[in-house]
Design an enzyme around this catalytic site. Structure first.
Site, PDB file in Angstrom:
ATOM      1  N   ASP A 152     -13.325  -6.859   7.682  1.00  0.00           N
ATOM      2  CA  ASP A 152     -12.213  -6.369   8.511  1.00  0.00           C
ATOM      3  C   ASP A 152     -11.003  -6.060   7.627  1.00  0.00           C
ATOM      4  O   ASP A 152     -10.539  -6.925   6.887  1.00  0.00           O
ATOM      5  CB  ASP A 152     -11.858  -7.465   9.539  1.00  0.00           C
ATOM      6  CG  ASP A 152     -10.893  -6.981  10.603  1.00  0.00           C
ATOM      7  OD1 ASP A 152     -10.422  -5.835  10.516  1.00  0.00           O
ATOM      8  OD2 ASP A 152     -10.609  -7.769  11.524  1.00  0.00           O
TER       9      ASP A 152
ATOM     10  N   HIS B 235     -15.658   1.194  17.611  1.00  0.00           N
ATOM     11  CA  HIS B 235     -14.297   0.645  17.471  1.00  0.00           C
ATOM     12  C   HIS B 235     -13.492   1.434  16.444  1.00  0.00           C
ATOM     13  O   HIS B 235     -12.354   1.813  16.693  1.00  0.00           O
ATOM     14  CB  HIS B 235     -14.380  -0.833  17.070  1.00  0.00           C
ATOM     15  CG  HIS B 235     -13.047  -1.429  16.740  1.00  0.00           C
ATOM     16  ND1 HIS B 235     -12.037  -1.523  17.669  1.00  0.00           N
ATOM     17  CD2 HIS B 235     -12.535  -1.926  15.580  1.00  0.00           C
ATOM     18  CE1 HIS B 235     -10.964  -2.075  17.100  1.00  0.00           C
ATOM     19  NE2 HIS B 235     -11.238  -2.316  15.837  1.00  0.00           N
TER      20      HIS B 235
HETATM   21  C1  HEM Z   1     -11.179  -1.207  12.047  1.00  0.00           C
HETATM   22  C2  HEM Z   1     -12.426  -5.575  13.731  1.00  0.00           C
HETATM   23  C3  HEM Z   1      -8.929  -5.294  17.090  1.00  0.00           C
HETATM   24  C4  HEM Z   1      -7.298  -1.285  14.930  1.00  0.00           C
HETATM   25  C5  HEM Z   1     -11.850  -2.385  12.241  1.00  0.00           C
HETATM   26  C6  HEM Z   1     -13.043  -2.794  11.540  1.00  0.00           C
HETATM   27  C7  HEM Z   1     -13.374  -4.023  12.003  1.00  0.00           C
HETATM   28  C8  HEM Z   1     -12.419  -4.388  13.015  1.00  0.00           C
HETATM   29  C9  HEM Z   1     -14.541  -4.887  11.541  1.00  0.00           C
HETATM   30  C10 HEM Z   1     -13.784  -1.948  10.481  1.00  0.00           C
HETATM   31  C11 HEM Z   1     -13.314  -2.191   9.087  1.00  0.00           C
HETATM   32  C12 HEM Z   1     -11.891  -1.798   8.826  1.00  0.00           C
HETATM   33  O1  HEM Z   1     -11.578  -0.637   8.574  1.00  0.00           O
HETATM   34  O2  HEM Z   1     -11.048  -2.686   8.917  1.00  0.00           O
HETATM   35  C13 HEM Z   1     -11.581  -5.876  14.782  1.00  0.00           C
HETATM   36  C14 HEM Z   1     -11.673  -7.065  15.605  1.00  0.00           C
HETATM   37  C15 HEM Z   1     -10.688  -6.976  16.546  1.00  0.00           C
HETATM   38  C16 HEM Z   1      -9.982  -5.734  16.322  1.00  0.00           C
HETATM   39  C17 HEM Z   1     -12.690  -8.188  15.398  1.00  0.00           C
HETATM   40  C18 HEM Z   1     -10.351  -7.924  17.652  1.00  0.00           C
HETATM   41  C19 HEM Z   1     -11.239  -8.448  18.433  1.00  0.00           C
HETATM   42  C20 HEM Z   1      -8.193  -4.174  16.809  1.00  0.00           C
HETATM   43  C21 HEM Z   1      -7.040  -3.748  17.545  1.00  0.00           C
HETATM   44  C22 HEM Z   1      -6.574  -2.614  16.926  1.00  0.00           C
HETATM   45  C23 HEM Z   1      -7.458  -2.334  15.809  1.00  0.00           C
HETATM   46  C24 HEM Z   1      -6.459  -4.471  18.770  1.00  0.00           C
HETATM   47  C25 HEM Z   1      -5.386  -1.742  17.258  1.00  0.00           C
HETATM   48  C26 HEM Z   1      -4.646  -1.832  18.316  1.00  0.00           C
HETATM   49  C27 HEM Z   1      -8.197  -0.940  13.954  1.00  0.00           C
HETATM   50  C28 HEM Z   1      -8.034   0.216  13.073  1.00  0.00           C
HETATM   51  C29 HEM Z   1      -9.169   0.263  12.252  1.00  0.00           C
HETATM   52  C30 HEM Z   1      -9.990  -0.886  12.637  1.00  0.00           C
HETATM   53  C31 HEM Z   1      -6.853   1.170  13.026  1.00  0.00           C
HETATM   54  C32 HEM Z   1      -9.496   1.293  11.162  1.00  0.00           C
HETATM   55  C33 HEM Z   1     -10.096   2.531  11.747  1.00  0.00           C
HETATM   56  C34 HEM Z   1     -10.437   3.546  10.656  1.00  0.00           C
HETATM   57  O3  HEM Z   1      -9.546   4.343  10.340  1.00  0.00           O
HETATM   58  O4  HEM Z   1     -11.550   3.494  10.130  1.00  0.00           O
HETATM   59  N1  HEM Z   1     -11.503  -3.367  13.139  1.00  0.00           N
HETATM   60  N2  HEM Z   1     -10.548  -5.100  15.239  1.00  0.00           N
HETATM   61  N3  HEM Z   1      -8.422  -3.294  15.769  1.00  0.00           N
HETATM   62  N4  HEM Z   1      -9.372  -1.576  13.658  1.00  0.00           N
HETATM   63 FE1  HEM Z   1      -9.992  -3.294  14.497  1.00  0.00          FE
END
Ligand code: HEM
Length: 321
Positions: free
Chosen positions: A156, A229
């Site tokens: 993440d 996601h």
């Molecule tokens: C990407 C997990 C909640 C925004 C990701 C990734 C994971 C992850 C594993 C892919 C790897 C990375 O690029 O970091 C989670 C988990 C969450 C969560 C476990 C809560 C249960 C959120 C929330 C937001 C968010 C609430 C925004 C309001 C993003 C963004 C990316 C991302 C902007 C990158 C997208 C890209 O440009 O590839 N998240 N996330 N995440 N997440 Fe989350």
């Protein structure tokens, strides 16, 4: 040290750009009624830089940093002549079936270090200084989990901006000159149903997240029936510009109580970018095709703050109530 906010040394308050750490405490406080409470909060915020140095100097390699965020209601109580133009309380989202609640919070302290004891020591002294002026609303101690994985097992933070991109994504610029160098901060505490996640095939988990699990390779889901996601969280405006945010999510938990969580924290130059991400996640894109991460993750809190730049915070602290 140069004039760029993202070039600052790590041991300093308000260093949004400080690197990901091994440990963090997310502390959300309410400020009690009365002018005495406001005066005590101002005094403590005025001393926050010194406090970071006092505790951080005991082990420089622990790279202690602390970011203070101020909620919209407290900002109004401070009686400042100006307010960050997008600052408002978190707007709850009533998706079907998943909801993002809005929960209270006047102050956020995002305390980071390589050592949990340094985070704890700082928090202890900070709360002593704030004394009866505040009431704790929520406190979460997060830890880095293997190679920066969340408790769902995925890496993440990969798509986070780096270097000068951090400033562009996370720090207010000339569009709001009084508050340039500050950052909007949104936090949400999520609890996971790890048992249900564990019953889900790795292939489906990868489809939901948009990356492979072991080696973290991005998956192309352009032709998939449901967006992942990572795709729902990618915001492109009408001019075709992608808007990033800076995330510093941390796992937390108490296995003995069946509690497994992710503390989401996002820093953004434009609050609307995180709002748009949340709308796409909870309402879906198209509507109904919500983020299936939410089938395994329940938002318990949702609060918005503004983290002013160091100089703005110092001015705010010096103003008379
Ligand atoms: C990407 C997990 C909640 C925004 C990701 C990734 C994971 C992850 C594993 C892919 C790897 C990375 O690029 O970091 C989670 C988990 C969450 C969560 C476990 C809560 C249960 C959120 C929330 C937001 C968010 C609430 C925004 C309001 C993003 C963004 C990316 C991302 C902007 C990158 C997208 C890209 O440009 O590839 N998240 N996330 N995440 N997440 Fe989350």
């Amino acid at each position: 040290m140069t004039g760029h906010a993202w070039d600052r040394v790590p041991i300093a308050a308000q260093s949004v750009e400080a690197p990901l750490s091994q440990a963090a405490i997310f502390l959300v406080l309410g400020v009690n009624d009365g002018t005495d409470a406001i005066t005590r909060v101002r005094d403590t915020l005025g001393g926050i830089d010194d406090l970071v140095k006092t505790v951080g100097f005991r082990d420089l390699s622990a790279r202690l940093s602390c970011i203070v965020g101020i909620g919209s209601a407290l900002w109004d109580r401070l009686g400042e002549p100006a307010k960050p133009c997008e600052l408002k309380s978190f707007v709850a989202i009533e998706g079907t079936p998943h909801k993002a609640p809005s929960t209270p919070g006047d102050l956020l302290f995002h305390i980071r270090a390589e050592r949990p004891d340094i985070c704890f020591e700082f928090e202890r002294i900070l709360l002593g200084a704030l004394g009866p002026a505040v009431t704790t609303i929520d406190e979460v101690s997060g830890f880095r989990y293997f190679d920066a994985r969340d408790l769902l097992g995925f890496v993440d933070g990969t798509a986070n901006p780096e270097g000068h991109e951090i400033g562009e994504a996370a720090l207010v610029g000339e569009e709001d000159p009084d508050f340039a160098g500050g950052s909007y901060v949104v936090v949400q505490k999520y609890l996971h149903d790890l048992a249900a996640w564990g019953r889900t095939s790795t292939a489906l988990q990868e489809e939901i997240v948009g990356r492979t699990k072991i080696d973290n390779i991005e998956l192309d889901d352009a032709a998939a029936p449901r967006k992942s996601h990572k795709t729902l969280a990618t915001i492109v405006d009408e001019q075709g510009n992608e808007h990033d945010i800076l995330r510093d999510n941390m796992p937390f938990g108490r296995a003995g109580y069946g509690e497994f969580g992710t503390y989401f924290i996002g820093y953004t130059r434009h609050l609307w970018v995180i709002e748009k991400m949340l709308e796409r996640m909870f309402i879906g894109e198209p509507a109904g095709a919500y983020d299936r991460l939410l089938d395994f993750s329940t938002a318990q809190t949702g609060t918005t703050f503004f983290a002013p730049s160091r100089s703005t915070l110092a001015k705010l602290a010096a103003d008379k109530s």
